[in-house]
Design a protein around this motif. Structure first.
Motif, mmCIF file in Angstrom:
data_model
loop_
_atom_site.group_PDB
_atom_site.id
_atom_site.type_symbol
_atom_site.label_atom_id
_atom_site.label_comp_id
_atom_site.label_asym_id
_atom_site.label_seq_id
_atom_site.Cartn_x
_atom_site.Cartn_y
_atom_site.Cartn_z
ATOM 1 N N ASP A 1 -37.039 -36.173 -90.423
ATOM 2 C CA ASP A 1 -36.388 -35.710 -89.183
ATOM 3 C C ASP A 1 -36.436 -34.192 -89.043
ATOM 4 N N GLY A 2 -37.558 -33.597 -89.451
ATOM 5 C CA GLY A 2 -37.712 -32.157 -89.306
ATOM 6 C C GLY A 2 -36.908 -31.330 -90.285
ATOM 7 N N LYS A 3 -36.465 -31.930 -91.381
ATOM 8 C CA LYS A 3 -35.643 -31.213 -92.345
ATOM 9 C C LYS A 3 -36.318 -31.213 -93.718
ATOM 10 N N ALA A 4 -36.179 -30.108 -94.409
ATOM 11 C CA ALA A 4 -36.699 -29.979 -95.768
ATOM 12 C C ALA A 4 -35.940 -28.863 -96.472
ATOM 13 N N ALA B 1 -27.347 -34.996 -103.549
ATOM 14 C CA ALA B 1 -27.731 -36.371 -103.865
ATOM 15 C C ALA B 1 -29.225 -36.612 -103.696
ATOM 16 N N SER B 2 -29.894 -35.779 -102.881
ATOM 17 C CA SER B 2 -31.325 -35.980 -102.638
ATOM 18 C C SER B 2 -32.195 -35.355 -103.723
ATOM 19 N N TRP B 3 -31.564 -34.701 -104.713
ATOM 20 C CA TRP B 3 -32.320 -34.030 -105.777
ATOM 21 C C TRP B 3 -32.142 -34.760 -107.101
ATOM 22 N N PRO C 1 -44.892 -37.393 -96.367
ATOM 23 C CA PRO C 1 -43.865 -38.419 -96.561
ATOM 24 C C PRO C 1 -42.627 -37.825 -97.213
ATOM 25 N N ARG C 2 -41.512 -38.489 -97.010
ATOM 26 C CA ARG C 2 -40.271 -38.021 -97.630
ATOM 27 C C ARG C 2 -40.404 -38.019 -99.146
ATOM 28 N N GLY C 3 -39.708 -37.084 -99.744
ATOM 29 C CA GLY C 3 -39.714 -37.032 -101.197
ATOM 30 C C GLY C 3 -39.887 -35.623 -101.729
ATOM 31 N N LEU D 1 -42.479 -24.120 -93.893
ATOM 32 C CA LEU D 1 -42.100 -25.460 -93.466
ATOM 33 C C LEU D 1 -41.862 -25.464 -91.962
ATOM 34 N N TYR D 2 -42.450 -26.429 -91.289
ATOM 35 C CA TYR D 2 -42.259 -26.631 -89.840
ATOM 36 C C TYR D 2 -42.526 -25.344 -89.051
ATOM 37 N N GLU D 3 -43.684 -24.758 -89.343
ATOM 38 C CA GLU D 3 -44.070 -23.489 -88.731
ATOM 39 C C GLU D 3 -44.145 -23.611 -87.217
ATOM 40 N N GLY D 4 -43.591 -22.612 -86.535
ATOM 41 C CA GLY D 4 -43.637 -22.572 -85.078
ATOM 42 C C GLY D 4 -42.571 -23.387 -84.391
ATOM 43 N N THR D 5 -41.582 -23.891 -85.146
ATOM 44 C CA THR D 5 -40.493 -24.671 -84.571
ATOM 45 C C THR D 5 -39.166 -23.989 -84.878
ATOM 46 N N PRO D 6 -38.074 -24.409 -84.213
ATOM 47 C CA PRO D 6 -36.761 -23.837 -84.547
ATOM 48 C C PRO D 6 -36.339 -24.102 -85.988
ATOM 49 N N GLN D 7 -36.948 -25.107 -86.638
ATOM 50 C CA GLN D 7 -36.615 -25.431 -88.029
ATOM 51 C C GLN D 7 -37.466 -24.673 -89.047
#
Length: 301
Positions: free
Chosen positions: A265-268, A282-284, A205-207, A232-238
């Motif tokens: 949305d695939g971001k971290a 702002a997210s921190w 979950p987000r957070g 994070l998001y292993e095996g993807t472009p992200q």
């Protein structure tokens, strides 16, 4: 002709053994380069979410062997020349390399397995370079009450005590994460050894997530070096990878290794206090340093 023969002989020679202090891993006592055989994985495709790594090393004095899966480093205990453990597979390509070193040199075996499985958005791997110590992995997951929004443009505030604490004595993640203890061999539960401790979340979950370690040596072990790999998001472009190495010496010490901010949305984003400037977005939350004061001082560590 002689230079050609010499070059051929050199190309077939085993890798010279590194000095134990340089390599950071004990080496075997054998004088002949060891033979490493992988019986699993055997290559090809799989739909299993866990990847079995199993095999043998001819020199039974080698303990541990060094394992790499897609660049993530582990130390695997051997028992009478045999090693075995399951690891979370990555979506797509999994390159498994096992290296064994004794006084005769270093040899390796490698296999590649392809996994048709969903992407793993969050994976944390904690190891140490010393046998006989606990470098316990502690994960703090976000909850609906762990962050309080700021007012009038002020940053939000984090309350670590309201986060979900997942660790060796409470491996159940309320949000669906999976925690793996440091199990070495077929029957052990949680050993004081090299690790790894593993935490994965297939739908985080987000957070904000906090990753920490608590150090407990045993016997005459004075110190160790802990290594955290965050993927994070292993095996993807992200895909994002971060590695943190930190010395641990004082028994009972709890150290913050990294923060992971899952944005959706695939971001971290990853913040490593020992390496990065304090995040200001702002997210921190604005009180990260203050929020972790006294962390690990309770009786549940």
């Amino acid at each position: 002709m002689l230079p050609v023969l010499l070059a051929a002989l050199l190309s077939q020679a085993p890798t010279p053994a590194a000095h134990p202090r340089q390599q950071g891993v004990p080496i075997g006592k054998g004088k002949t380069p060891p033979t490493v055989r992988l019986s699993a994985p055997s290559g090809g495709w799989t739909v299993d979410r866990m990847l079995l790594v199993e095999g043998t090393v001819s020199d039974t004095t080698i303990d541990p062997v060094v394992l790499s899966i897609n660049g993530d480093r582990y130390l695997m205990r051997t028992f009478n020349g045999r090693f075995q453990r399951k690891f979370p597979a990555a979506s797509g390509k999994n390159v498994v390399t096992v290296m064994a070193t004794n006084q005769g040199g270093t040899t390796r075996a490698q296999a590649t397995s392809y996994a048709r499985i969903p992407t793993v958005p969050l994976k944390a791997i904690l190891t140490s370079d010393t046998e006989g110590v606990y470098t316990d992995l502690h994960i703090y997951e976000p909850t609906k009450d762990s962050v309080t929004p700021g007012e009038g443009g002020a940053p939000s505030t984090l309350d670590v005590q309201k986060m979900a604490h997942v660790y060796w004595a409470n491996t159940e993640s309320p949000s669906g994460g999976t925690f793996f203890l440091n199990a070495q061999g077929e029957t052990s539960f949680d050993d004081p050894a090299y690790g790894p401790y593993l935490y994965i979340h297939r739908a985080p979950p987000r957070g904000l997530y906090l990753i920490a370690t608590n150090y407990w040596p045993s016997g005459d072990k004075a110190h160790t070096v802990a290594t955290l790999n965050v993927v994070l998001y292993e095996g993807t472009p992200q895909e994002t990878r971060r590695m943190v190495r930190i010395p641990l010496a004082t028994p009972g010490t709890t150290r913050v290794l990294a923060w992971v901010n899952v944005l959706g949305d695939g971001k971290a984003e990853v913040y490593v206090p020992a390496q990065d400037p304090t995040p200001k977005g702002a997210s921190w939350p604005g009180n990260l340093d203050a929020a972790v004061k006294g962390l690990g001082s309770g009786s549940d560590y």
